[in-house]
Design a protein around this motif. Structure first.
Motif, PDB file in Angstrom:
ATOM      1  N   MET A 247       0.824  -1.207   0.000  1.00 46.77           N
ATOM      2  CA  MET A 247       0.000   0.000   0.000  1.00 46.77           C
ATOM      3  C   MET A 247       0.860   1.260   0.000  1.00 46.77           C
ATOM      4  O   MET A 247       1.849   1.355   0.737  1.00 46.77           O
ATOM      5  N   ARG A 248       0.440   2.207  -0.832  1.00 46.40           N
ATOM      6  CA  ARG A 248       1.118   3.492  -0.867  1.00 46.40           C
ATOM      7  C   ARG A 248       0.160   4.646  -0.583  1.00 46.40           C
ATOM      8  O   ARG A 248       0.554   5.666  -0.025  1.00 46.40           O
ATOM      9  N   GLY A 249      -1.110   4.472  -0.942  1.00 41.32           N
ATOM     10  CA  GLY A 249      -2.044   5.556  -0.697  1.00 41.32           C
ATOM     11  C   GLY A 249      -3.441   5.223  -1.166  1.00 41.32           C
ATOM     12  O   GLY A 249      -3.718   4.136  -1.687  1.00 41.32           O
ATOM     13  N   LEU A 250      -4.351   6.205  -0.991  1.00 41.46           N
ATOM     14  CA  LEU A 250      -5.756   6.033  -1.323  1.00 41.46           C
ATOM     15  C   LEU A 250      -6.228   7.191  -2.190  1.00 41.46           C
ATOM     16  O   LEU A 250      -5.940   8.362  -1.891  1.00 41.46           O
ATOM     17  N   HIS A 251      -6.966   6.864  -3.238  1.00 40.22           N
ATOM     18  CA  HIS A 251      -7.597   7.872  -4.068  1.00 40.22           C
ATOM     19  C   HIS A 251      -9.024   8.086  -3.559  1.00 40.22           C
ATOM     20  O   HIS A 251      -9.764   7.111  -3.346  1.00 40.22           O
ATOM     21  N   LEU A 252      -9.412   9.330  -3.385  1.00 41.93           N
ATOM     22  CA  LEU A 252     -10.703   9.676  -2.819  1.00 41.93           C
ATOM     23  C   LEU A 252     -11.618  10.251  -3.887  1.00 41.93           C
ATOM     24  O   LEU A 252     -11.165  10.835  -4.871  1.00 41.93           O
ATOM     25  N   GLU A 253     -12.909  10.090  -3.678  1.00 37.34           N
ATOM     26  CA  GLU A 253     -13.881  10.649  -4.612  1.00 37.34           C
ATOM     27  C   GLU A 253     -13.728  12.160  -4.663  1.00 37.34           C
ATOM     28  O   GLU A 253     -13.573  12.817  -3.635  1.00 37.34           O
ATOM     29  N   GLY A 254     -13.758  12.697  -5.859  1.00 38.76           N
ATOM     30  CA  GLY A 254     -13.561  14.134  -6.024  1.00 38.76           C
ATOM     31  C   GLY A 254     -12.136  14.505  -6.361  1.00 38.76           C
ATOM     32  O   GLY A 254     -11.822  15.685  -6.506  1.00 38.76           O
ATOM     33  N   GLY A 255     -11.251  13.506  -6.444  1.00 38.21           N
ATOM     34  CA  GLY A 255      -9.878  13.778  -6.866  1.00 38.21           C
ATOM     35  C   GLY A 255      -8.858  13.859  -5.754  1.00 38.21           C
ATOM     36  O   GLY A 255      -7.671  14.070  -6.021  1.00 38.21           O
ATOM     37  N   GLY A 256      -9.266  13.695  -4.510  1.00 39.53           N
ATOM     38  CA  GLY A 256      -8.320  13.760  -3.401  1.00 39.53           C
ATOM     39  C   GLY A 256      -7.432  12.530  -3.323  1.00 39.53           C
ATOM     40  O   GLY A 256      -7.740  11.465  -3.877  1.00 39.53           O
ATOM     41  N   TYR A 257      -6.313  12.700  -2.625  1.00 35.88           N
ATOM     42  CA  TYR A 257      -5.367  11.599  -2.449  1.00 35.88           C
ATOM     43  C   TYR A 257      -4.828  11.657  -1.028  1.00 35.88           C
ATOM     44  O   TYR A 257      -4.564  12.733  -0.488  1.00 35.88           O
ATOM     45  N   LEU A 258      -4.697  10.466  -0.415  1.00 40.52           N
ATOM     46  CA  LEU A 258      -4.180  10.385   0.947  1.00 40.52           C
ATOM     47  C   LEU A 258      -3.084   9.335   0.992  1.00 40.52           C
ATOM     48  O   LEU A 258      -3.307   8.157   0.683  1.00 40.52           O
ATOM     49  N   GLU A 259      -1.883   9.759   1.346  1.00 39.33           N
ATOM     50  CA  GLU A 259      -0.781   8.813   1.493  1.00 39.33           C
ATOM     51  C   GLU A 259      -1.060   7.905   2.678  1.00 39.33           C
ATOM     52  O   GLU A 259      -1.445   8.364   3.752  1.00 39.33           O
ATOM     53  N   ALA A 260      -0.860   6.611   2.490  1.00 42.39           N
ATOM     54  CA  ALA A 260      -1.170   5.661   3.563  1.00 42.39           C
ATOM     55  C   ALA A 260      -0.436   4.355   3.328  1.00 42.39           C
ATOM     56  O   ALA A 260      -0.634   3.706   2.294  1.00 42.39           O
ATOM     57  N   SER A 261       0.404   3.967   4.286  1.00 39.84           N
ATOM     58  CA  SER A 261       1.122   2.696   4.184  1.00 39.84           C
ATOM     59  C   SER A 261       0.428   1.588   4.961  1.00 39.84           C
ATOM     60  O   SER A 261       0.714   0.411   4.747  1.00 39.84           O
ATOM     61  N   HIS A 262      -0.475   1.956   5.895  1.00 34.78           N
ATOM     62  CA  HIS A 262      -1.190   0.980   6.713  1.00 34.78           C
ATOM     63  C   HIS A 262      -2.665   1.366   6.729  1.00 34.78           C
ATOM     64  O   HIS A 262      -3.031   2.417   7.265  1.00 34.78           O
ATOM     65  N   VAL A 263      -3.500   0.512   6.142  1.00 35.24           N
ATOM     66  CA  VAL A 263      -4.915   0.824   5.947  1.00 35.24           C
ATOM     67  C   VAL A 263      -5.770  -0.313   6.499  1.00 35.24           C
ATOM     68  O   VAL A 263      -5.624  -1.467   6.087  1.00 35.24           O
ATOM     69  N   VAL A 264      -6.662   0.017   7.437  1.00 36.25           N
ATOM     70  CA  VAL A 264      -7.640  -0.939   7.947  1.00 36.25           C
ATOM     71  C   VAL A 264      -8.869  -0.870   7.047  1.00 36.25           C
ATOM     72  O   VAL A 264      -9.499   0.183   6.922  1.00 36.25           O
ATOM     73  N   LEU A 265      -9.210  -1.976   6.431  1.00 37.98           N
ATOM     74  CA  LEU A 265     -10.358  -2.041   5.530  1.00 37.98           C
ATOM     75  C   LEU A 265     -11.545  -2.587   6.321  1.00 37.98           C
ATOM     76  O   LEU A 265     -11.705  -3.792   6.479  1.00 37.98           O
ATOM     77  N   ALA A 266     -12.385  -1.691   6.832  1.00 39.62           N
ATOM     78  CA  ALA A 266     -13.529  -2.070   7.669  1.00 39.62           C
ATOM     79  C   ALA A 266     -14.800  -1.487   7.076  1.00 39.62           C
ATOM     80  O   ALA A 266     -15.500  -0.688   7.684  1.00 39.62           O
ATOM     81  N   VAL A 267     -15.118  -1.909   5.847  1.00 35.38           N
ATOM     82  CA  VAL A 267     -16.149  -1.234   5.057  1.00 35.38           C
ATOM     83  C   VAL A 267     -17.551  -1.801   5.243  1.00 35.38           C
ATOM     84  O   VAL A 267     -18.511  -1.255   4.699  1.00 35.38           O
ATOM     85  N   GLY A 268     -17.721  -2.901   5.985  1.00 36.51           N
ATOM     86  CA  GLY A 268     -19.040  -3.479   6.154  1.00 36.51           C
ATOM     87  C   GLY A 268     -19.440  -4.364   4.991  1.00 36.51           C
ATOM     88  O   GLY A 268     -18.796  -4.394   3.940  1.00 36.51           O
ATOM     89  N   HIS A 269     -20.566  -5.091   5.186  1.00 35.15           N
ATOM     90  CA  HIS A 269     -20.936  -6.112   4.203  1.00 35.15           C
ATOM     91  C   HIS A 269     -21.678  -5.577   2.985  1.00 35.15           C
ATOM     92  O   HIS A 269     -22.010  -6.341   2.079  1.00 35.15           O
ATOM     93  N   SER A 270     -21.956  -4.268   2.955  1.00 35.60           N
ATOM     94  CA  SER A 270     -22.755  -3.736   1.850  1.00 35.60           C
ATOM     95  C   SER A 270     -21.985  -2.786   0.933  1.00 35.60           C
ATOM     96  O   SER A 270     -22.588  -2.150   0.070  1.00 35.60           O
ATOM     97  N   ALA A 271     -20.672  -2.690   1.105  1.00 36.22           N
ATOM     98  CA  ALA A 271     -19.863  -1.789   0.270  1.00 36.22           C
ATOM     99  C   ALA A 271     -19.544  -2.461  -1.057  1.00 36.22           C
ATOM    100  O   ALA A 271     -18.393  -2.774  -1.380  1.00 36.22           O
ATOM    101  N   ARG A 272     -20.566  -2.662  -1.862  1.00 39.78           N
ATOM    102  CA  ARG A 272     -20.431  -3.451  -3.083  1.00 39.78           C
ATOM    103  C   ARG A 272     -19.515  -2.791  -4.094  1.00 39.78           C
ATOM    104  O   ARG A 272     -18.750  -3.472  -4.791  1.00 39.78           O
ATOM    105  N   ASP A 273     -19.586  -1.470  -4.204  1.00 33.77           N
ATOM    106  CA  ASP A 273     -18.701  -0.779  -5.141  1.00 33.77           C
ATOM    107  C   ASP A 273     -17.246  -0.882  -4.701  1.00 33.77           C
ATOM    108  O   ASP A 273     -16.330  -0.970  -5.529  1.00 33.77           O
ATOM    109  N   THR A 274     -17.011  -0.906  -3.395  1.00 38.06           N
ATOM    110  CA  THR A 274     -15.641  -1.073  -2.889  1.00 38.06           C
ATOM    111  C   THR A 274     -15.117  -2.469  -3.197  1.00 38.06           C
ATOM    112  O   THR A 274     -13.949  -2.638  -3.579  1.00 38.06           O
ATOM    113  N   PHE A 275     -15.964  -3.485  -3.047  1.00 35.39           N
ATOM    114  CA  PHE A 275     -15.535  -4.840  -3.397  1.00 35.39           C
ATOM    115  C   PHE A 275     -15.162  -4.924  -4.881  1.00 35.39           C
ATOM    116  O   PHE A 275     -14.177  -5.581  -5.241  1.00 35.39           O
TER     117      PHE A 275
END
Length: 550
Positions: A247-275
């Motif tokens: 992992m190096r980072g995350l792209h956010l809706e709207g064009g934002g970017y967040l540098e991140a080397s450690h990311v907890v993926l806790a999106v719940g069972h209904s985040a279908r677009d994320t899957f």
């Protein structure tokens, strides 16, 4: 301290009787007992004419060692276990590699809290809104049939568990007592202290809202940072020459970017677009089993009487619950199991969709559990063999059933409903009986069977009479079923290794219900704690539990 288990007393015992019973059980006198603490209180209702309370007590004794020697062969007398929580490490002063938590449900909340308490100042990204604004949006669907796809029962601060019964019990193995840490943090945040000792603790939606707000303030005071209405739309993954992905980072809706080397993926069972995004980015995932079916409602008073007899309405027992399962025997149904899920005493059936043009049901209770109906999901297990087509085929399967329910309900977020009598007879309902469905924004009497696969409808038809033999009146003709229940658990598992990282993407830590590692508030929160510990070990270069054990 000494722990005494399985101490049985009458339901109507006096407060003084507990101390006297403990002394009698151990053959001690009053001066020998310095302190008594109730660790757990449950009940035995197998005989409705003689319901007993069952206690686990922690006792401080004058001569504990002698008592333990005397009861060395008694499995119910032992030293009290050490349940104190200990952090795996602390962030050094000036440490700037801030972990990111995606999702503010029970898993993400506990992961963020533990990371904040260890000094890592986590950043929490939540696609939905703060819990009170989210509550308004949710009521918009229930009262006016207005759905906000990013702020609803599934998405927003607190996660899906906020609009539930607030159950805080589970059958997970918990040798490190992480659940105790969770319960203690919930009490600090405003939950009733009884959740620390009753056998089936629950909180209810209204109290969960204020608790979530309190825990957010704690996280922020410790240096954590929340970003609401912030949706992660892509991962930035660095691929080394040897194929190692990190992992190096995350792209956010709207064009934002967040540098991140450690990311907890806790999106719940209904985040279908994320899957879908994870699959496209090559994160290792698998299809997994889940269950589908309906919500069923009965008068709560009927359930109370069936479970507690003359003790129905007893304040200590509260509203009765149940847990049912039936292993099908009919032709073509061998191996199928029908079971009750997420039973909500004195609660309501709620609209739980997160996507336009689809109907999903769930159950919810307040702390009082005072509504007229009991409700539970009656669901049938399904496996990837039932929905072949790839990793995300289960999502397509769920969507198809939810679209059927939307059409059967009238196309305006009303839900299709049918009486048990009509369902068993194979005829559509045109009217309902004395059991008034609680689902908002309303129901349409119809035939529920076409809303689920034929095998599932057949399995439920076989199970209902069997359930009636366990709870008299369960298959009463005017009990009402509402469809469909599809979000029982995640249809995918985002696999992780022993150190908590994704199997093929270092720095990505799949966690909770969405990743396929939990089911319910307690287990999701416990998984959040364990994941936070894995993140901290990685950040600090500490050995994993397996490496330490070796």
């Amino acid at each position: 301290m000494l722990r005494l288990t399985e101490l049985k007393l009458p339901l109507d015992h006096t407060p003084e009787a507990l101390r006297a019973a403990a002394l009698a059980r151990l053959g001690l006198q009053e001066p020998d007992l310095l302190d008594l603490h109730v660790f757990r209180r449950g009940y035995d209702a197998r005989k409705r004419t003689a319901i007993h309370l069952i206690y686990t007590l922690d006792l401080t004794l004058r001569n504990e060692a002698a008592v333990l020697r005397r009861f060395a062969q008694d499995p119910h007398v032992n030293p009290s276990p050490d349940m104190a929580y200990r952090f795996v490490g602390r962030a050094p002063e000036g440490f700037n590699d801030r972990p990111v938590v995606i999702g503010a449900g029970p898993c993400g909340l506990m992961a963020a809290l533990i990371l904040a308490q260890m000094g890592f100042r986590p950043i929490i990204l939540e696609r939905g809104k703060v819990v009170r604004e989210r509550t308004k949006d949710t009521w918009g669907l229930w009262r006016r049939s207005e759905l906000n796809p990013e702020s609803n029962v599934q998405f927003g601060e607190g996660g899906a568990g906020t609009f539930s019964d607030g159950k805080l019990y589970s059958q997970i193995k918990d040798p490190q007592h992480h659940s105790r840490k969770l319960l203690e943090e919930f009490v600090k945040a405003g939950a009733p202290e009884e959740i620390l000792y009753v056998s089936k603790p629950h909180i209810g939606t209204f109290r969960l809202v204020t608790m979530v707000e309190s825990m957010r303030r704690t996280i922020e005071e410790l240096g954590g940072e929340y970003r609401f209405s912030t949706k992660v739309v892509d991962l930035d993954v660095d691929v080394a020459s040897d194929g190692t992905r990190r992992m190096r980072g995350l792209h956010l809706e709207g064009g934002g970017y967040l540098e991140a080397s450690h990311v907890v993926l806790a999106v719940g069972h209904s985040a279908r677009d994320t899957f879908q995004m994870l699959l496209e980015r090559g994160v290792y995932m698998e299809a997994k089993p889940f269950s589908v079916g309906f919500r069923i409602e009965h008068p709560q008073g009927m359930i109370d009487t069936c479970r507690f007899g003359d003790f129905a309405g007893n304040k200590t027992l509260g509203a009765a619950d149940y847990k049912l399962a039936h292993h099908c025997k009919g032709k073509g149904l061998e191996g199928r199991t029908v079971y009750s899920f997420c039973m909500c005493p004195g609660g309501t059936v709620v609209a739980a969709t997160s996507e336009p043009g689809r109907v999903v049901t769930n159950g919810m209770s307040q702390y009082s559990r005072a509504e007229r109906n009991a409700n539970a999901a009656i669901v049938v297990s399904v496996t990837p063999e039932d929905y072949p087509g790839g990793v995300l085929a289960g999502i397509d399967f769920q969507r198809e059933l939810e679209e059927r329910a939307f059409r059967a309900g009238g196309g305006d977020y009303r839900a299709p409903a049918q009486t048990v009598g009509d369902f068993l007879a194979g005829r559509p309902s045109t009217t309902l009986g004395e059991v008034i469905p609680s689902y908002k924004p309303g129901v349409t009497p119809t035939d529920l069977a076409p809303c689920i696969p034929d095998f599932a409808a057949a399995a439920i038809r076989e199970a209902l009479p069997a359930f009636d033999r366990q709870i008299r009146g369960y298959a009463r003709p005017d009990a009402v079923m509402t469809g469909v229940e599809t979000r029982t658990s995640s249809p995918v598992r985002v696999r992780r290794g022993a150190a908590g990282h994704s199997l093929n993407t270092l720095g990505l830590f799949p966690a909770g219900e969405g990743a396929g590692y939990a089911g319910g508030i307690l287990s999701a929160g416990v998984d959040g704690i364990k994941t936070a510990e894995a993140v901290a070990r990685s950040l600090l270069g500490l050995p994993t539990e397996m490496e330490r054990a070796a």
